[in-house]
Design a protein around this motif. Structure first.
Motif, PDB file in Angstrom:
ATOM      1  N   ARG A  69       0.877  -1.169   0.015  1.00 47.72           N
ATOM      2  CA  ARG A  69      -0.110  -0.057   0.232  1.00 47.72           C
ATOM      3  C   ARG A  69       0.789   1.322   0.063  1.00 47.72           C
ATOM      4  O   ARG A  69       1.793   1.264   0.714  1.00 47.72           O
ATOM      5  CB  ARG A  69      -0.866   0.138   1.197  1.00 47.72           C
ATOM      6  CG  ARG A  69      -1.938  -1.049   1.524  1.00 47.72           C
ATOM      7  CD  ARG A  69      -2.902  -0.640   2.262  1.00 47.72           C
ATOM      8  NE  ARG A  69      -2.738  -0.170   3.541  1.00 47.72           N
ATOM      9  CZ  ARG A  69      -2.665  -1.095   4.607  1.00 47.72           C
ATOM     10  NH1 ARG A  69      -2.926  -2.229   4.556  1.00 47.72           N
ATOM     11  NH2 ARG A  69      -2.224  -0.573   5.699  1.00 47.72           N
ATOM     12  N   THR A  94      -7.630   7.967  -8.445  1.00 51.36           N
ATOM     13  CA  THR A  94      -8.089   6.910  -8.344  1.00 51.36           C
ATOM     14  C   THR A  94      -7.619   5.948  -7.119  1.00 51.36           C
ATOM     15  O   THR A  94      -8.393   5.066  -6.495  1.00 51.36           O
ATOM     16  CB  THR A  94      -7.747   5.923  -9.380  1.00 51.36           C
ATOM     17  OG1 THR A  94      -6.251   6.096  -9.848  1.00 51.36           O
ATOM     18  CG2 THR A  94      -8.042   6.286 -10.929  1.00 51.36           C
ATOM     19  N   THR A  95      -6.458   6.093  -6.655  1.00 53.41           N
ATOM     20  CA  THR A  95      -6.049   5.429  -5.386  1.00 53.41           C
ATOM     21  C   THR A  95      -6.661   5.994  -4.241  1.00 53.41           C
ATOM     22  O   THR A  95      -7.115   5.134  -3.438  1.00 53.41           O
ATOM     23  CB  THR A  95      -4.380   5.760  -5.018  1.00 53.41           C
ATOM     24  OG1 THR A  95      -3.474   5.424  -6.360  1.00 53.41           O
ATOM     25  CG2 THR A  95      -3.907   5.373  -3.902  1.00 53.41           C
ATOM     26  N   TYR A 103      -9.975   6.926  -3.975  1.00 54.86           N
ATOM     27  CA  TYR A 103     -11.048   6.770  -4.235  1.00 54.86           C
ATOM     28  C   TYR A 103     -11.476   5.170  -3.886  1.00 54.86           C
ATOM     29  O   TYR A 103     -12.260   4.431  -3.150  1.00 54.86           O
ATOM     30  CB  TYR A 103     -11.935   6.998  -5.477  1.00 54.86           C
ATOM     31  CG  TYR A 103     -13.134   6.056  -5.460  1.00 54.86           C
ATOM     32  CD1 TYR A 103     -14.367   6.626  -4.676  1.00 54.86           C
ATOM     33  CD2 TYR A 103     -13.152   5.129  -6.289  1.00 54.86           C
ATOM     34  CE1 TYR A 103     -15.622   5.902  -4.824  1.00 54.86           C
ATOM     35  CE2 TYR A 103     -14.504   4.245  -6.411  1.00 54.86           C
ATOM     36  CZ  TYR A 103     -15.790   4.668  -5.445  1.00 54.86           C
ATOM     37  OH  TYR A 103     -16.895   4.138  -5.652  1.00 54.86           O
ATOM     38  N   ASN A 104     -10.407   4.319  -4.553  1.00 57.37           N
ATOM     39  CA  ASN A 104     -10.307   2.778  -4.475  1.00 57.37           C
ATOM     40  C   ASN A 104      -9.902   2.498  -3.072  1.00 57.37           C
ATOM     41  O   ASN A 104     -10.643   1.423  -2.534  1.00 57.37           O
ATOM     42  CB  ASN A 104      -9.179   2.291  -5.399  1.00 57.37           C
ATOM     43  CG  ASN A 104      -9.367   2.338  -6.840  1.00 57.37           C
ATOM     44  OD1 ASN A 104     -10.717   2.663  -7.292  1.00 57.37           O
ATOM     45  ND2 ASN A 104      -8.787   2.368  -7.861  1.00 57.37           N
ATOM     46  N   ARG A 105      -9.065   3.098  -2.408  1.00 53.76           N
ATOM     47  CA  ARG A 105      -8.798   2.790  -1.012  1.00 53.76           C
ATOM     48  C   ARG A 105     -10.131   3.056  -0.135  1.00 53.76           C
ATOM     49  O   ARG A 105     -10.723   2.149   0.635  1.00 53.76           O
ATOM     50  CB  ARG A 105      -7.718   3.713  -0.251  1.00 53.76           C
ATOM     51  CG  ARG A 105      -7.504   3.290   1.198  1.00 53.76           C
ATOM     52  CD  ARG A 105      -6.641   1.930   1.219  1.00 53.76           C
ATOM     53  NE  ARG A 105      -5.387   2.020   0.556  1.00 53.76           N
ATOM     54  CZ  ARG A 105      -4.261   2.720   1.033  1.00 53.76           C
ATOM     55  NH1 ARG A 105      -4.310   3.157   2.328  1.00 53.76           N
ATOM     56  NH2 ARG A 105      -3.120   2.776   0.196  1.00 53.76           N
ATOM     57  N   TRP A 140     -14.466  12.833  -6.909  1.00 52.62           N
ATOM     58  CA  TRP A 140     -13.205  12.354  -6.723  1.00 52.62           C
ATOM     59  C   TRP A 140     -12.162  12.761  -7.633  1.00 52.62           C
ATOM     60  O   TRP A 140     -11.052  12.567  -7.524  1.00 52.62           O
ATOM     61  CB  TRP A 140     -13.460  10.774  -6.600  1.00 52.62           C
ATOM     62  CG  TRP A 140     -14.342  10.238  -5.355  1.00 52.62           C
ATOM     63  CD1 TRP A 140     -15.634  10.004  -5.321  1.00 52.62           C
ATOM     64  CD2 TRP A 140     -13.759  10.172  -4.062  1.00 52.62           C
ATOM     65  NE1 TRP A 140     -16.122   9.747  -4.128  1.00 52.62           N
ATOM     66  CE2 TRP A 140     -14.858   9.765  -3.260  1.00 52.62           C
ATOM     67  CE3 TRP A 140     -12.494  10.246  -3.367  1.00 52.62           C
ATOM     68  CZ2 TRP A 140     -14.808   9.358  -2.035  1.00 52.62           C
ATOM     69  CZ3 TRP A 140     -12.222  10.040  -2.050  1.00 52.62           C
ATOM     70  CH2 TRP A 140     -13.482   9.621  -1.198  1.00 52.62           C
ATOM     71  N   ASN A 187     -13.451   2.981  -1.237  1.00 52.12           N
ATOM     72  CA  ASN A 187     -14.268   2.038  -1.482  1.00 52.12           C
ATOM     73  C   ASN A 187     -13.956   0.789  -0.797  1.00 52.12           C
ATOM     74  O   ASN A 187     -14.855   0.145  -0.463  1.00 52.12           O
ATOM     75  CB  ASN A 187     -14.404   2.267  -2.958  1.00 52.12           C
ATOM     76  CG  ASN A 187     -15.614   1.177  -3.226  1.00 52.12           C
ATOM     77  OD1 ASN A 187     -16.771   1.386  -3.119  1.00 52.12           O
ATOM     78  ND2 ASN A 187     -15.262   0.574  -4.323  1.00 52.12           N
ATOM     79  N   ARG A 188     -12.723   0.320  -1.245  1.00 51.64           N
ATOM     80  CA  ARG A 188     -12.414  -0.988  -0.728  1.00 51.64           C
ATOM     81  C   ARG A 188     -12.586  -1.253   0.654  1.00 51.64           C
ATOM     82  O   ARG A 188     -12.957  -2.324   1.176  1.00 51.64           O
ATOM     83  CB  ARG A 188     -10.789  -1.352  -1.040  1.00 51.64           C
ATOM     84  CG  ARG A 188     -10.304  -2.802  -0.986  1.00 51.64           C
ATOM     85  CD  ARG A 188      -9.221  -3.120  -1.422  1.00 51.64           C
ATOM     86  NE  ARG A 188      -8.045  -2.362  -1.049  1.00 51.64           N
ATOM     87  CZ  ARG A 188      -7.383  -1.282  -1.807  1.00 51.64           C
ATOM     88  NH1 ARG A 188      -7.943  -1.103  -3.180  1.00 51.64           N
ATOM     89  NH2 ARG A 188      -6.576  -0.729  -1.471  1.00 51.64           N
ATOM     90  N   ARG A 237     -15.951  -1.567   1.851  1.00 53.81           N
ATOM     91  CA  ARG A 237     -16.720  -2.987   1.584  1.00 53.81           C
ATOM     92  C   ARG A 237     -15.954  -3.964   2.548  1.00 53.81           C
ATOM     93  O   ARG A 237     -16.860  -4.794   3.048  1.00 53.81           O
ATOM     94  CB  ARG A 237     -16.282  -3.410   0.152  1.00 53.81           C
ATOM     95  CG  ARG A 237     -16.802  -4.617  -0.305  1.00 53.81           C
ATOM     96  CD  ARG A 237     -16.358  -5.105  -1.711  1.00 53.81           C
ATOM     97  NE  ARG A 237     -14.854  -5.250  -1.940  1.00 53.81           N
ATOM     98  CZ  ARG A 237     -13.904  -4.503  -2.418  1.00 53.81           C
ATOM     99  NH1 ARG A 237     -14.570  -3.232  -3.071  1.00 53.81           N
ATOM    100  NH2 ARG A 237     -12.960  -4.590  -2.836  1.00 53.81           N
ATOM    101  N   ASN A 287     -20.774   3.198   1.187  1.00 53.75           N
ATOM    102  CA  ASN A 287     -19.981   4.179   1.188  1.00 53.75           C
ATOM    103  C   ASN A 287     -20.349   5.622   1.694  1.00 53.75           C
ATOM    104  O   ASN A 287     -19.336   6.379   2.411  1.00 53.75           O
ATOM    105  CB  ASN A 287     -19.597   4.476  -0.387  1.00 53.75           C
ATOM    106  CG  ASN A 287     -18.645   3.317  -0.909  1.00 53.75           C
ATOM    107  OD1 ASN A 287     -18.227   2.552  -0.350  1.00 53.75           O
ATOM    108  ND2 ASN A 287     -18.367   3.643  -2.109  1.00 53.75           N
TER     109      ASN A 287
END
Length: 252
Positions: free
Chosen positions: A29, A60-61, A63-65, A49, A67-68, A71, A236
């Motif tokens: 990470r 993207t990093t 938002y993806n973090r 974002w 979101n992940r 989840r 989210n």
């Protein structure tokens, strides 16, 4: 000129770092502190974002973090770790607050399960909360905006553990909730609705402290991505609420 950016302080980061997942498989990470600071900036600013400032790295990093970990339940676990759940809490207050859903929040795969309701005020979500005697959020949940406040009360109270007294406004004056409180030994500090005969007495002095939960909602909505819902996914939107609340109220 670049707008003021948000950065976690050394003291805040020291507390958060201990709560982050370690030893997971996969690619290494990137800087967790930078990424979480970027997420907090986006929650505050309400921007898209893709408009995340480059100082935090690729959007993207960021938002993806977010979101992940939403989840995987990591933001919820962090909130629970910071708030704790030891012993009888004492006095708690309950309330709910409407949030308008932006058109970008439409189209979630879960449909009605994404906690968006339609009423005369348009498409909304409600944030339901329990706060302690200091006005700090202890439990936060969301539901469709057209669901009555009292419908979430038992679920909220079941999530917090033993409490001694509940402060609530007239929206919570129902026989079912009063029976639930009595069965669990919780004093009800709830004014009676006009049609209740006879009126049920309540501790007026204690009730004055209910303003703390209203002030909590006002402060929480300083975060623009919470004051207006832009997230399609309910998890989210709730994750953003939990992260903002954890850092705002629970970091010493």
């Amino acid at each position: 000129m670049r707008k003021q950016l948000y950065w976690l302080s050394d003291e805040d980061w020291k507390q958060i770092e201990a709560l982050l997942p370690r030893g997971r498989r996969g690619a290494h990470r990137v800087d967790d502190r930078r990424v979480i600071s970027g997420i907090m900036h986006m929650l505050r600013s309400g921007a898209r974002w893709r408009d995340c400032p480059p100082e935090y790295g690729p959007y993207t990093t960021i938002y993806n973090r977010f979101n992940r970990w939403s989840r995987q339940g990591i933001w919820l676990a962090m909130f629970k770790a910071l708030t704790g759940s030891t012993g009888v809490i004492g006095t708690v207050a309950i309330d709910a607050s409407h949030v308008k859903a932006h058109r970008s929040a439409a189209g979630g795969r879960g449909g009605s399960s994404e906690a968006i309701g339609r009423s005369r005020g348009g498409r909304t979500t409600k944030i339901h909360a329990l706060t302690d005697a200091a006005g700090r959020p202890r439990v936060l949940m969301i539901a469709p905006g057209n669901l009555h406040d009292v419908m979430m009360a038992e679920e909220l109270l079941s999530a917090i553990g033993p409490v001694a007294r509940l402060l609530a406004d007239k929206a919570y004056d129902t026989n079912r909730l009063r029976t639930f409180l009595a069965q669990h030994g919780i004093e009800a500090v709830i004014p009676s609705i006009a049609r209740r005969k006879p009126m049920i007495p309540y501790d007026r002095e204690a009730y004055r402290q209910r303003n703390l939960i209203e002030r909590m909602f006002a402060r929480l909505k300083d975060f623009r991505r919470i004051a207006t819902r832009y997230d399609k996914l309910a998890r989210n939107f709730l994750a953003g609420i939990l992260l903002a609340a954890a850092i705002t109220w629970w970091l010493n």
